[in-house]
Scaffold this active site. Structure first.
Site, PDB file in Angstrom:
ATOM      1  N   PRO A 306       0.816  -1.228   0.000  1.00  0.00           N
ATOM      2  CG  PRO A 306      -0.810  -1.581   1.611  1.00  0.00           C
ATOM      3  CD  PRO A 306       0.495  -2.107   1.125  1.00  0.00           C
ATOM      4  CG  LEU A 307       4.394   1.578  -1.317  1.00  0.00           C
ATOM      5  CD1 LEU A 307       4.705   1.860  -2.782  1.00  0.00           C
ATOM      6  CD2 LEU A 307       5.682   1.473  -0.515  1.00  0.00           C
ATOM      7  CB  CYS A 340       3.004   2.523   9.772  1.00  0.00           C
ATOM      8  SG  CYS A 340       3.517   4.210   9.382  1.00  0.00           S
ATOM      9  CE  LYS A 379       3.860  -4.040   4.296  1.00  0.00           C
ATOM     10  NZ  LYS A 379       4.781  -3.459   5.297  1.00  0.00           N
ATOM     11  CB  ALA A 464       7.407  -1.977  -0.227  1.00  0.00           C
TER      12      ALA A 464
END
Length: 594
Positions: A306-307, A340, A379, A464
């Site tokens: 998703p970045l 994150c 994730k 990614a």
């Protein structure tokens, strides 16, 4: 032969190149392409002096001072040049340890062209409305002639919106307006193109204005989420949904749901993804059992990360958000980002912080999974601390909580991107997670890397940073080959990106500059790619930084520059000159290959 010997002597371990052929962490480029920092910049600056491209405006923090890129400068300040440690003249106690280039550039310059906001045209003129909705209180211009006097020159002869859709909704404010303005300033329309594109959806999975206003005013009911949260807070045990759980809807609740459906234009009163019209159906009132959910089958496939920082730290907001997604959009699955590492997210308790907050993590996963009619994925990273791995403990619990798939990034939060991904640990976690599929993530920049990753027993790989450095990486993996892509082909990819940006954000000044900002952020990654034809050995590793080299043409050399001034020059090839006083600093500091 003499020229080859001279090049080898100039660019080898000695001289002033600062790069050795076998230096660890440096991409192995052929000797005939390697050069020094001074010659690299002289080559690019010669083109500036000839006027082939517009010079960088004043105010660019990385302008014409030929400053060393941050990560390389730190290496030189550490006293390591040519792979050898230099002897410091001052005593060790007087030397200052340079600060590592890490994290975000939080004091970035403001890049929005605010001076254009002073003379903005009223939207009613663009929408061809008879009257202005604001009347005498309108703070925008209504004089088209006055607006055109202050409007900057067009950026190009063609408008991508006009060519694609047959009509540009930005009219005279478009920065490519000359392509679709008639002799009297009217906005031209290609009727045949408009008719062909009339059935194309504008933007998928967006929230309309009416629903956004209701969300701001807290007028949307989240009955399903509130029920799930009450059950989760009352008992920590797993929630068992009956096989035929029929809900009783009161008139008040029914009217509340109907209000949301009218505003959002999607979903049934029970939040089912099946849109209904007329009498109630079974899909409206019967809840799906977990075993009846749509199955997620992406084993062996490539997965683009998703970045982004979409994520959350609180069960109530995450569960209500999941119910809103379930009602209003059409997706195959929903992913929770527990990987994150940035401080902004971590200090709020989201991202990687959830790995240390098992109670909150469990409530979020179970609550979100209960209100969704599509599979839920997660994730995450190996853990928070570098030497304390948590993933192998959490994976069995995630499987019991109803997660359909987990993606594991083989680094901890503390490591960020400064170490290689721990694929042996990912292999261990794949065995622990079974039969739940586990995707692996980290350091994949070639089809060889992807093949080695698949040998660890993972169900698939997520890509990614590799996709940011090489967006054609998916083609290489699919075709099992190295693509020696040319600089012109790479520029075509950037041109497509700018076209997509103008279609999404608009072709006026605001849309152009927003597209430019995202393009420059991407170029800060693309410059780390080394063309296949220049490498002594294949493939390039993701932790190998590119040394100074001259490409096979000027554009290939320009794309290798790590200076923001040269990224701006590339953006001007596609989006025209930057506004006066334009400045750019990347969002993230380059420290990945150190």
């Amino acid at each position: 032969m003499a020229e080859d010997a001279e090049a080898a002597a100039e660019c080898g371990g000695g001289g002033d190149s600062g790069v050795g052929a076998c230096e660890p962490g440096v991409a192995p480029i052929k000797a005939q392409y390697r050069t020094t920092k001074e010659r690299f910049h002289q080559y690019l600056d010669a083109d500036k002096r000839e006027g082939a491209c517009q010079e960088t405006p004043e105010g660019d923090p990385d302008g014409s001072d030929l400053a060393e890129p941050e990560a390389k400068r730190i290496r030189l300040e550490d006293g390591q040049e040519n792979g050898k440690t230099q002897v410091a003249a001052e005593p060790p106690e007087q030397r200052q340890v340079p600060k590592r280039a890490r994290g975000q550039n939080k004091s970035r310059p403001h890049v929005k062209p605010t001076h254009y906001d002073k003379e903005r045209l009223c939207p009613s003129l663009l929408q061809e409305s008879a009257t202005c909705a604001f009347g005498d209180r309108c703070r925008f211009l209504h004089d088209v002639g006055r607006y055109l006097e202050t409007k900057p020159a067009d950026l190009g002869p063609r408008c991508v919106l006009f060519d694609t859709f047959g009509r540009c909704p930005y009219g005279v404010t478009c920065r490519f307006a000359g392509a679709h303005l008639g002799p009297e300033g009217q906005n031209l329309v290609q009727e045949e193109v408009v008719a062909r594109c009339v059935h194309l959806p504008p933007v998928r999975n967006g929230l309309n204005r009416a629903l956004q206003q209701q969300l701001r005013k807290r007028q949307v009911c989240f009955e399903r989420a509130e029920q799930a949260l009450r059950r989760l807070t009352q008992s920590p045990r797993p929630v068992v949904i009956p096989e035929t759980a029929v809900a009783t809807v009161t008139p008040e609740q029914n009217s509340c749901h109907a209000q949301l459906d009218t505003a959002g234009g999607a979903g049934s009163p029970r939040g089912s993804p099946v849109s209904t019209c007329g009498p109630l159906t079974d899909e409206d009132i019967i809840r799906l059992r977990p075993c009846e959910k749509k199955q997620l089958d992406i084993n062996g496939k490539l997965y683009l990360a998703p970045l982004t920082t979409l994520e959350g730290a609180f069960p109530d907001t995450m569960t209500k958000c999941a119910e809103l997604l379930n009602r209003t959009i059409d997706v195959d699955f929903v992913d929770i980002n527990v990987g994150c590492p940035i401080d902004l997210v971590y200090k709020k308790g989201g991202g990687c912080a959830l790995m240390n907050r098992s109670a909150k993590f469990q409530q979020i996963v179970r609550g979100v999974n209960e209100v969704l009619d599509v599979p839920l994925t997660v994730k995450m990273r190996t853990g928070v601390q570098e030497r304390v791995s948590l993933a192998h403990r959490l994976l069995p619990e995630l499987r019991d909580w109803g997660v359909a798939l987990v993606t594991l990034h083989g680094r901890s939060r503390e490591q960020r991107y400064t170490r290689l991904a721990d694929w042996p640990y990912i292999k261990q976690c794949a065995e622990v997670a079974s039969p739940m599929p586990l995707f692996g993530n980290g350091d994949i920049l070639s089809f060889e890397d992807a093949n080695c990753a698949m040998q660890t027993g993972v169900a698939g790989v997520m890509i990614a940073r590799g996709a940011l450095l090489k967006p054609w990486l998916f083609t290489e993996i699919k075709e099992q080959r190295h693509w020696d892509i040319s600089s012109s082909e790479r520029l075509d990819i950037l041109r497509d990106f700018t076209h997509y940006g103008l279609e999404h954000w608009g072709s006026d000044t605001q849309g152009v500059e927003r597209t430019r900002r995202f393009l420059l952020e991407w170029l800060s990654f693309l410059c780390r790619y080394v063309p296949v034809g220049l490498l002594e050995r294949l493939p390039q590793r993701i932790n190998e930084r590119p040394p100074y080299y001259l490409g096979r043409d000027h554009l290939e050399t320009l794309m290798a520059s790590q200076q923001a001034a040269d990224w701006i020059r590339i953006s001007e090839m596609l989006l025209g000159p930057v506004p006066p006083g334009f400045a750019f600093l990347p969002k993230h500091k380059a420290n990945a290959y150190k």
